[in-house]
Design a protein around this motif. Structure first.
Motif, PDB file in Angstrom:
ATOM      1  N   ILE A  41       4.807  10.931   9.332  1.00  0.00           N
ATOM      2  CA  ILE A  41       3.689  10.441  10.021  1.00  0.00           C
ATOM      3  C   ILE A  41       3.402  11.445  10.732  1.00  0.00           C
ATOM      4  N   SER A  42       2.365  11.997  11.731  1.00  0.00           N
ATOM      5  CA  SER A  42       1.560  13.628  11.596  1.00  0.00           C
ATOM      6  C   SER A  42       0.702  13.505  10.040  1.00  0.00           C
ATOM      7  N   ASN A  43       0.179  12.105   9.962  1.00  0.00           N
ATOM      8  CA  ASN A  43      -1.045  12.642   9.151  1.00  0.00           C
ATOM      9  C   ASN A  43      -0.107  13.022   7.922  1.00  0.00           C
ATOM     10  N   GLY A  44       1.225  12.746   7.255  1.00  0.00           N
ATOM     11  CA  GLY A  44       2.332  12.845   6.079  1.00  0.00           C
ATOM     12  C   GLY A  44       2.666  14.358   6.002  1.00  0.00           C
ATOM     13  N   LYS A  45       2.103  14.873   7.181  1.00  0.00           N
ATOM     14  CA  LYS A  45       2.639  16.022   7.714  1.00  0.00           C
ATOM     15  C   LYS A  45       3.954  16.038   7.686  1.00  0.00           C
ATOM     16  N   GLN A  46       4.624  15.228   8.300  1.00  0.00           N
ATOM     17  CA  GLN A  46       6.222  14.881   8.016  1.00  0.00           C
ATOM     18  C   GLN A  46       6.633  13.887   8.135  1.00  0.00           C
ATOM     19  N   ALA A  47       8.173  13.258   7.644  1.00  0.00           N
ATOM     20  CA  ALA A  47       8.517  12.487   7.283  1.00  0.00           C
ATOM     21  C   ALA A  47       9.869  11.105   8.163  1.00  0.00           C
ATOM     22  N   ILE A  48      10.092  10.770   8.549  1.00  0.00           N
ATOM     23  CA  ILE A  48      11.097  10.467   8.905  1.00  0.00           C
ATOM     24  C   ILE A  48      11.953   9.240   8.131  1.00  0.00           C
ATOM     25  N   HIS A  49      13.034   9.711   7.189  1.00  0.00           N
ATOM     26  CA  HIS A  49      14.475   9.251   6.784  1.00  0.00           C
ATOM     27  C   HIS A  49      15.303   9.194   7.133  1.00  0.00           C
ATOM     28  N   TRP A  50      15.743   8.261   6.595  1.00  0.00           N
ATOM     29  CA  TRP A  50      17.013   8.089   6.826  1.00  0.00           C
ATOM     30  C   TRP A  50      18.699   8.291   5.899  1.00  0.00           C
ATOM     31  N   SER A  51      19.490   8.030   6.621  1.00  0.00           N
ATOM     32  CA  SER A  51      20.784   8.729   5.808  1.00  0.00           C
ATOM     33  C   SER A  51      22.142   8.663   5.918  1.00  0.00           C
ATOM     34  N   GLU A  52      23.168   8.287   5.362  1.00  0.00           N
ATOM     35  CA  GLU A  52      24.465   8.816   5.996  1.00  0.00           C
ATOM     36  C   GLU A  52      24.907   9.930   6.039  1.00  0.00           C
ATOM     37  N   ARG A  53      24.798  10.758   5.296  1.00  0.00           N
ATOM     38  CA  ARG A  53      25.002  11.832   4.779  1.00  0.00           C
ATOM     39  C   ARG A  53      26.448  12.491   6.267  1.00  0.00           C
ATOM     40  N   ASP A  54      26.368  11.719   7.668  1.00  0.00           N
ATOM     41  CA  ASP A  54      27.359  12.426   7.840  1.00  0.00           C
ATOM     42  C   ASP A  54      28.270  11.124   8.779  1.00  0.00           C
ATOM     43  N   GLY A  55      27.711  10.155   7.872  1.00  0.00           N
ATOM     44  CA  GLY A  55      29.019   9.418   7.805  1.00  0.00           C
ATOM     45  C   GLY A  55      28.585   7.662   8.034  1.00  0.00           C
TER      46      GLY A  55
ATOM     47  N   ARG B 136       1.358  -1.017   0.368  1.00  0.00           N
ATOM     48  CA  ARG B 136       0.085  -0.162  -0.081  1.00  0.00           C
ATOM     49  C   ARG B 136       0.662   1.132   0.065  1.00  0.00           C
ATOM     50  N   TRP B 137       0.198   2.248  -0.056  1.00  0.00           N
ATOM     51  CA  TRP B 137       1.198   3.855  -0.469  1.00  0.00           C
ATOM     52  C   TRP B 137       1.640   3.744   0.779  1.00  0.00           C
ATOM     53  N   VAL B 138       2.129   4.814   1.553  1.00  0.00           N
ATOM     54  CA  VAL B 138       2.861   4.877   2.645  1.00  0.00           C
ATOM     55  C   VAL B 138       2.005   6.356   2.562  1.00  0.00           C
ATOM     56  N   THR B 139       0.837   6.879   2.065  1.00  0.00           N
ATOM     57  CA  THR B 139       0.630   8.412   1.672  1.00  0.00           C
ATOM     58  C   THR B 139      -1.031   7.364   2.657  1.00  0.00           C
ATOM     59  N   LEU B 140      -1.898   8.500   3.006  1.00  0.00           N
ATOM     60  CA  LEU B 140      -2.964   7.856   3.701  1.00  0.00           C
ATOM     61  C   LEU B 140      -3.589   8.203   3.118  1.00  0.00           C
ATOM     62  N   THR B 141      -3.949   9.579   2.031  1.00  0.00           N
ATOM     63  CA  THR B 141      -5.147   9.686   1.414  1.00  0.00           C
ATOM     64  C   THR B 141      -4.369   9.094  -0.464  1.00  0.00           C
TER      65      THR B 141
END
Length: 898
Positions: A479-493, A426-431
């Motif tokens: 999260i927060s009804n799609g207003k925010q996102a939790i993103h994973w990154s290696e930008r600081d190593g 399913r889509w990650v979005t609720l709508t």
């Protein structure tokens, strides 16, 4: 006589000319160490199949109930299988039922003998507000069962196994996994076609079992069907296009595939070969699959009595469009009113071939598309959204990079959905007005997280990632009804989580930080704003590959370890985020399963794997070790297997089992007694698994990318350094007898070691190695070695160059055995053939085994390969090997499996 006197004088001079013996030093006092004799008998006692008779369940797989925090699980030991129900709130664990009483009732009802240790119960499901339990039992199809009034019942004929989507949960998930872990299910299922299924109901309050002969289980999902979340719409392919049917027609299709009353709607008309909406609709393999499907459909028609005009009508439909087959990856909106598909245009991609020499009735050429590194023509991916209300397919505007790759962001599957078998992505979005996807440049140095309007197809970059080496990503969590996102990154190593505002694309804050790697999200609690996630490398003094569960507040960054203990942990949390089951183990410690609450407070112990029979049989745990890499700085972590009849006074050849990564290191971290290296060591070797720089993404970004641009040679010096350090520490390791073996990337590394350090590595077995990465798949080769994007006169091209094993094959000095399957469509056999050609041209002796009819995994030939591996190492490292034609150990193994 004169000649004899002269000879005696010479002998006397030779004796008297010897220097006087010096005082014996401590070194001189050490006797010469002997090699062990190959112990085939001991090795044969520790094959995977035989170990499976000593060890059963290794992890608790909780099945969380819908109406409470309770869960049930099954657990098998040498005493049989028991079923338990746990109430975390009350801190109680009780038998789900009395095995003996249930066995007696089943014997009476099914007229088949059972006892408490051998209950054949499957497909457990709580019903009627968790007051009753429905389960199934398989019996031979000719068994007779009667109803309460004496009427003979027919039972339910089981479907083909490959069509059944099992309802047993995530079996085996946890510290008991690893390469030797066993699957923990809900009992042993009978075979398909030769058995019938009988449904029974257990009433918890009274403990009574009754036959539910009126119950009709939902038919298993056919291989061709993709079902919407609300189960009202079914998508499938015919030929190269998409079709749909509603739930009513789907029920007809499951009962009788050729029912002429079935109504279908064609959704697309632009599908074609190599640009298809069918999952395998791009070439010869699809044609073969369609023929097999037609044969199966014809057989089903005969079995179901579908003769005459009805059958002929369905055959005409098949002839026009092709049989129903699985569509390309479909992801649904949460309400099921829209779906997205990704289609690849492979029409310009070059063909590749293998010849199936064992195909019947004659050998068959298999043709498939395969994009190789550096080639101009690569698969082109497009993303579209279909709206059922508008009856319209909208192409999403995704283009940003040449030869880009796309990936859909999907929502995690809940425990409840999994128990109900509602596992359609399913889509990650609720709508349904927006979707999220990621697009990656061909050189993998640019990745965008993108939001798209499903009505117009317009796209907007929310999170851009850029790097000078390849970028890794993990699933996006909204999260927060799609207003925010939790993103994973290696930008600081290091791999960490970041909080983003989806409307503005601005980063709010970095959620986690430090020299450790977050490896995956377990859950998120919206009320408390708590992220539950797994991570490695954070706990001081522990193996940095040990996994732990943590919680962190995404607004404050307050973080807590939830499952302490120096071991590798695997958590299974309920959907309410109130409790989780933690299973943990090490290579030298049996798995245990414990129940915790969400705050990390231990609620109760659940199970500890019963290893008594294993230990009584003589099992000994492998040993973890730590050494330095070739740079003398970086720590490497390994596992050592010694024979169970180990004698420290002897000298043992050492064998390295290798896989260079970069996507993973094959170093066992959890309890894995069925590991093939256990049996190999018991022949008379010390077998070692150890990491290398560039070998694993669960260390720092620096560690992971160490081999970037040097994919052939980067890992071997670390393997060599590890053996040298161990040999200095342990006098029983013979540094003059070093062997090495591996499969796929490990086969590649084995040959690279034999050619690159020919005086050190004496014996190698290279299985299906990607020796020439210029003919391996573009995605893996260009990613890990690097590809250069060149822009000239507004035209984008790509330059690729890589070192190949055949270039240094002339250096071989030791004994090398090469293997490959002749229809390997992953690592093409040409990889091995090119090394063979180079060895022939260099006038080198070597050995080669071709496995007819086998692909990359060797399938039924795995046991044969296992014993040939033992023969080869015994011959060249121990100087002894069987000479008989028959492989008696393998013959005995096959007899045991019958």
């Amino acid at each position: 006589m004169r000649t004899l006197l002269r000879l005696l004088c010479v002998v006397a001079f030779a004796v008297t000319a010897q220097p006087l013996a010096a005082p014996r030093s401590a070194v001189d006092a050490v006797p010469v160490r002997e090699l062990p004799k190959p112990n085939y008998d001991l090795a044969s006692r520790w094959t995977s199949a035989k170990v499976g008779k000593y060890v059963f369940s290794t992890a608790v797989t909780p099945h969380w109930l819908e109406f409470s925090d309770r869960f049930w699980y099954s657990y098998e030991t040498p005493a049989g299988t028991k079923w338990w129900v746990v109430d975390p709130a009350k801190k109680t664990k009780a038998p789900l039922w009395d095995n003996a009483k249930v066995a007696a009732q089943l014997t009476r009802i099914l007229r088949t003998p059972y006892d408490a240790q051998h209950l054949p119960i499957n497909t457990i499901k709580f019903i009627e507000n968790d007051a009753k339990i429905r389960f199934s039992v398989s019996l031979p199809k000719d068994s007779k069962v009667e109803s309460a009034d004496g009427q003979e019942l027919t039972g339910e004929t089981q479907q083909q196994e490959n069509q059944v989507q099992g309802g047993g949960g995530r079996g085996g998930r946890g510290g008991g996994g690893g390469r030797g872990g066993q699957t923990q299910g809900a009992g042993r299922a009978g075979g398909a076609n030769d058995t019938k299924l009988w449904w029974l109901v257990y009433e918890i309050a009274t403990g009574t079992v009754t036959l539910d002969d009126k119950y009709e289980a939902e038919k298993p999902t056919p291989a061709w069907a993709t079902v919407s979340p609300d189960k009202q719409t079914i998508i499938f392919a015919r030929g190269h296009n998409l079709f749909m049917m509603d739930a009513k027609n789907y029920d007809l299709a499951k009962k009788k595939a050729d029912d002429p009353a079935i109504q279908e709607t064609q959704l697309t008309t632009d599908g074609e070969k190599y640009y298809s909406y069918a999952r395998n609709g791009s070439g010869q393999q699809q044609d073969d699959q369609q023929q097999q499907q037609q044969d199966q459909n014809g057989q089903q028609t005969q079995n179901q009595g579908g003769e005459g005009a009805n059958a002929r009508q369905q055959s005409e439909l098949d002839k026009k469009f092709g049989p129903r087959t699985a569509p390309i990856g479909v992801t649904w909106s949460q309400d099921g009113k829209k779906f997205a598909v990704m289609r690849q245009d492979q029409r310009k991609v070059e063909d590749l071939w293998v010849i199936n020499a064992l195909a019947s009735p004659r050998p068959r050429l298999e043709t498939y598309k395969y994009g190789m590194p550096g080639e101009e023509n690569q698969p082109q991916t497009e993303l579209s959204v279909y709206d059922f209300t508008a009856k319209q397919m909208t192409l999403v505007k995704t283009i940003a990079f040449k030869d880009q790759q796309l990936g859909m962001a999907t929502a995690p599957i809940t425990n409840l959905q999994r128990e109900k078998q509602e596992t359609a992505p399913r889509w990650v979005t609720l709508t349904d007005d927006k979707i999220y996807y990621n697009r990656t440049s061909r050189d993998l140095k640019r990745i965008d997280i993108v939001e798209a309007d499903t009505a117009t197809g317009e796209s907007r970059v929310v999170i851009p990632e850029r790097s000078n080496t390849y970028i890794e990503i993990q699933p996006l969590r909204l999260i927060s009804n799609g207003k925010q996102a939790i993103h994973w990154s290696e930008r600081d190593g290091w791999g960490h989580y970041y909080l983003y505002d989806t409307a503005t694309g601005k980063m709010i804050r970095q959620i986690t930080s430090g020299e450790f790697v977050c490896t995956g999200i377990e859950s998120f609690d919206e009320k408390t704003r708590t992220l539950f996630f797994n991570a490695v490398g954070r706990e001081p003094g522990e193996d940095p590959y040990f996994v732990h569960l943590y919680r962190v507040n995404v607004d404050t960054g307050e973080m807590k370890l939830l499952d302490p203990g120096s071991a590798s942990h695997s958590a299974d949390m309920n959907d309410k985020n109130t409790f989780f089951v933690d299973t943990f183990s090490r290579i030298d410690a049996a798995p245990e399963s414990v129940l915790y609450d969400a705050a990390g407070v231990k609620v109760m112990d659940l199970e500890k794997t019963d290893v008594s029979a294993l230990m009584e049989a003589g099992f000994k745990y492998p040993e973890p070790f730590t050494v330095k890499a070739d740079d003398g700085i970086t720590d490497l972590y390994g596992t050592m297997y010694k024979p169970f009849d180990f004698d420290a006074a002897k000298k043992y050849p050492v064998i390295l089992y290798v896989y260079p990564g970069p996507q993973t290191e094959s170093v066992t971290k959890t309890f894995s007694p069925r590991n093939a290296n256990v049996a190999l060591a018991n022949v008379g070797f010390v077998v070692i698994e150890v990491g290398n720089r560039g070998g694993n993404p669960q260390r720092s970004k620096w560690y992971h990318n160490y081999g970037y641009g040097n994919l052939r040679d980067y890992g071997v010096p670390d393997k060599k350094a590890a053996v040298e350090q161990l040999a200095k520490k342990y006098a029983w390791i013979d540094l003059d007898r070093v062997g090495i073996y591996g499969h796929s990337g490990g086969g590649f590394m084995t040959a690279a070691a034999m050619f690159g350090f020919p005086d050190f590595f004496k014996v190698g077995i290279s299985e299906s190695g990607n020796h020439d990465n210029s003919i391996y798949n573009r995605w893996w080769s260009e990613k890990h070695d690097g590809v250069k994007e060149v822009v000239k006169d507004d035209k984008v091209t790509f330059e690729y160059e890589i070192d190949k094993n055949q270039d240094i094959a002339k250096n071989l000095k030791g004994h090398l055995l090469l293997m490959t399957g002749d229809i390997d469509n992953n690592v093409h056999p040409s990889n091995t053939y090119r090394v063979i050609d180079a060895l022939i041209k260099a006038n080198k002796r070597f050995d080669f085994i071709l496995l007819p009819g086998q692909r990359h995994g060797y399938g039924p030939d795995q046991d044969y390969v296992f014993w040939r591996r033992i023969d080869y190492f015994s011959t060249w490292l121990l100087g002894v090997a069987p000479t008989e034609t028959d492989m008696v150990e393998l013959d005995r193994e096959k007899q045991l499996k019958k």
